[in-house]
Design a protein around this motif. Sequence first.
Motif, PDB file in Angstrom:
ATOM      1  N   PHE A  75      25.868  14.764  -9.623  1.00  0.00           N
ATOM      2  CA  PHE A  75      25.364  14.617  -8.812  1.00  0.00           C
ATOM      3  C   PHE A  75      24.411  15.207  -8.304  1.00  0.00           C
ATOM      4  O   PHE A  75      23.118  14.033  -7.960  1.00  0.00           O
ATOM      5  N   ALA A  76      24.103  16.360  -8.963  1.00  0.00           N
ATOM      6  CA  ALA A  76      22.886  17.133  -7.892  1.00  0.00           C
ATOM      7  C   ALA A  76      21.695  16.690  -8.822  1.00  0.00           C
ATOM      8  O   ALA A  76      20.357  16.713  -7.837  1.00  0.00           O
ATOM      9  N   GLU A  77      21.446  16.688  -9.756  1.00  0.00           N
ATOM     10  CA  GLU A  77      20.490  15.274 -10.735  1.00  0.00           C
ATOM     11  C   GLU A  77      20.387  13.709 -10.121  1.00  0.00           C
ATOM     12  O   GLU A  77      18.467  13.979  -9.682  1.00  0.00           O
ATOM     13  N   ILE A  78      21.263  13.211 -10.036  1.00  0.00           N
ATOM     14  CA  ILE A  78      20.890  12.585  -9.143  1.00  0.00           C
ATOM     15  C   ILE A  78      21.033  12.366  -7.892  1.00  0.00           C
ATOM     16  O   ILE A  78      19.661  11.567  -7.678  1.00  0.00           O
ATOM     17  N   CYS A  79      21.165  13.303  -6.466  1.00  0.00           N
ATOM     18  CA  CYS A  79      20.656  13.482  -5.236  1.00  0.00           C
ATOM     19  C   CYS A  79      19.397  13.599  -5.217  1.00  0.00           C
ATOM     20  O   CYS A  79      18.211  13.206  -4.663  1.00  0.00           O
ATOM     21  N   SER A  80      18.791  14.416  -6.469  1.00  0.00           N
ATOM     22  CA  SER A  80      17.213  14.902  -7.116  1.00  0.00           C
ATOM     23  C   SER A  80      16.539  13.942  -6.843  1.00  0.00           C
ATOM     24  O   SER A  80      15.386  13.863  -6.479  1.00  0.00           O
ATOM     25  N   ARG A  81      16.998  13.505  -7.712  1.00  0.00           N
ATOM     26  CA  ARG A  81      15.804  11.773  -7.884  1.00  0.00           C
ATOM     27  C   ARG A  81      16.077  10.628  -7.156  1.00  0.00           C
ATOM     28  O   ARG A  81      14.712  10.288  -6.466  1.00  0.00           O
ATOM     29  N   LYS A  86      13.879   7.732  -2.836  1.00  0.00           N
ATOM     30  CA  LYS A  86      13.610   6.567  -1.926  1.00  0.00           C
ATOM     31  C   LYS A  86      13.424   8.179   0.257  1.00  0.00           C
ATOM     32  O   LYS A  86      13.523   6.997   1.096  1.00  0.00           O
ATOM     33  N   GLY A  87      13.364   9.276  -0.233  1.00  0.00           N
ATOM     34  CA  GLY A  87      13.707  10.315   0.432  1.00  0.00           C
ATOM     35  C   GLY A  87      14.736  10.516   1.112  1.00  0.00           C
ATOM     36  O   GLY A  87      15.076  10.764   2.334  1.00  0.00           O
ATOM     37  N   ILE A  88      16.297  10.404   0.820  1.00  0.00           N
ATOM     38  CA  ILE A  88      17.258  10.369   0.877  1.00  0.00           C
ATOM     39  C   ILE A  88      17.910  11.418   0.848  1.00  0.00           C
ATOM     40  O   ILE A  88      17.738  11.674  -0.555  1.00  0.00           O
ATOM     41  N   ASP A  89      18.117  12.750   1.476  1.00  0.00           N
ATOM     42  CA  ASP A  89      18.831  13.796   1.130  1.00  0.00           C
ATOM     43  C   ASP A  89      20.452  13.449   1.219  1.00  0.00           C
ATOM     44  O   ASP A  89      21.480  13.399   2.205  1.00  0.00           O
ATOM     45  N   TRP A  90      21.152  13.321   0.282  1.00  0.00           N
ATOM     46  CA  TRP A  90      22.587  12.997   0.130  1.00  0.00           C
ATOM     47  C   TRP A  90      22.780  14.044   0.506  1.00  0.00           C
ATOM     48  O   TRP A  90      24.615  14.114   0.438  1.00  0.00           O
ATOM     49  N   LYS A  91      22.578  15.562   0.582  1.00  0.00           N
ATOM     50  CA  LYS A  91      23.846  16.335   1.780  1.00  0.00           C
ATOM     51  C   LYS A  91      23.684  16.353   3.110  1.00  0.00           C
ATOM     52  O   LYS A  91      24.903  17.039   3.588  1.00  0.00           O
ATOM     53  N   LYS A  92      23.153  15.298   3.605  1.00  0.00           N
ATOM     54  CA  LYS A  92      22.902  15.196   4.811  1.00  0.00           C
ATOM     55  C   LYS A  92      23.613  13.706   4.949  1.00  0.00           C
ATOM     56  O   LYS A  92      23.263  13.403   6.431  1.00  0.00           O
ATOM     57  N   SER A 116      18.445  -0.479   0.720  1.00  0.00           N
ATOM     58  CA  SER A 116      18.690   1.167  -0.185  1.00  0.00           C
ATOM     59  C   SER A 116      18.590   2.313   0.273  1.00  0.00           C
ATOM     60  O   SER A 116      19.253   3.336   0.262  1.00  0.00           O
ATOM     61  N   GLU A 117      17.153   2.788   1.089  1.00  0.00           N
ATOM     62  CA  GLU A 117      16.539   3.628   1.459  1.00  0.00           C
ATOM     63  C   GLU A 117      17.157   4.153   2.617  1.00  0.00           C
ATOM     64  O   GLU A 117      16.837   5.306   3.372  1.00  0.00           O
ATOM     65  N   THR A 118      18.255   3.016   3.557  1.00  0.00           N
ATOM     66  CA  THR A 118      19.004   3.731   4.948  1.00  0.00           C
ATOM     67  C   THR A 118      19.694   4.674   3.574  1.00  0.00           C
ATOM     68  O   THR A 118      20.843   5.561   4.620  1.00  0.00           O
ATOM     69  N   GLY A 119      20.300   5.043   3.232  1.00  0.00           N
ATOM     70  CA  GLY A 119      21.975   5.856   2.290  1.00  0.00           C
ATOM     71  C   GLY A 119      23.267   4.433   2.723  1.00  0.00           C
ATOM     72  O   GLY A 119      24.057   5.469   2.397  1.00  0.00           O
ATOM     73  N   GLN A 120      22.728   3.514   3.185  1.00  0.00           N
ATOM     74  CA  GLN A 120      24.651   3.177   3.573  1.00  0.00           C
ATOM     75  C   GLN A 120      24.813   2.932   2.471  1.00  0.00           C
ATOM     76  O   GLN A 120      26.163   2.633   2.197  1.00  0.00           O
ATOM     77  N   TYR A 121      24.209   2.028   1.012  1.00  0.00           N
ATOM     78  CA  TYR A 121      24.832   2.956  -0.584  1.00  0.00           C
ATOM     79  C   TYR A 121      23.808   3.576  -0.987  1.00  0.00           C
ATOM     80  O   TYR A 121      22.841   3.864  -0.732  1.00  0.00           O
ATOM     81  N   LEU A 122      24.222   3.578  -2.671  1.00  0.00           N
ATOM     82  CA  LEU A 122      23.709   4.954  -3.232  1.00  0.00           C
ATOM     83  C   LEU A 122      23.453   3.746  -4.434  1.00  0.00           C
ATOM     84  O   LEU A 122      23.998   2.839  -4.705  1.00  0.00           O
TER      85      LEU A 122
END
Length: 273
Positions: A75-81, A86-92, A116-122
């Motif tokens: 997930f760290a690799e996916i989060c980085s992409r 999209k500018g989404i930090d999935w840690k937050k 998808s840029e809102t982070g309400q879904y991945l």
Amino acid sequence: MKRTDEAETGRRLYLSIALLLLAIVSITAATAAWFTIADHTRVQSLSLDIYGGPSLRFDLEPHETLEEYEKTLTFAEICSRVLNEKGIDWKKTALEPVTTSDYSEFTLENGTKVESETGQYLEFTLHFMASEDMVVHLTSANSKNAEDGTRIVSGTQGLADAMRISFTDEGRTAVFDPGGEVNGSGQENQIFGLPSADDMVYNNANALFSLKANQDLPILVHVWLEGTDEACTDELRGSEYSIRLRFEGTDEENRPLDGKSVRKIKETETERE
């Protein structure tokens, strides 16, 4: 006459009350599956790891040769992409309940479209490549000496049932519903569940897409909380969970291409002869 009027009035009053109660029940049933609308209702701590069979690899971008692809993704690799694209930090950021009818456009309970840029879904793209022609399946089975089969884990009961994961290839979408029927929906856009690891059987229901040897295939992946699912209630607020996905390749007859599995099939066929 008076008694007749009184009886009619009573009947109408009873009918009105019954209709009112039915309306209340209907409204409750229609809204109970959604979180209460508030910022603190997000589900927390998403974890996602992806594994592939011995002949199958993938990555977050296309490559020229099979050796350049990965056997596992974290997930760290996916989060980085996703952060870069999209500018989404999935840690937050965490998922919120949404729904969709076409697996490309997602909306909130009130019908408002969400991006998808809102982070309400991945949303992310997985690029697949294999060393031989194959049909790719999502599998709950584990590889040898490992626990890596597809599974959604949470300490909160019902969370897995509320999750959905879709895989789209050129307009055709297969949707994994952890609480769904193992044999799928039979619809054009296939919706399916998976059996336990020990009971895993490869069939057309859990087939996602086909690969040609050494050819890259991009697959659009969505992960979301289905707001209309009866399990998607306030009890899921603040829950921690992890998602593990594993893909396996088969031939057109849904026979695994893993060498051990193929040998077992051939031995069985020999015994029958």
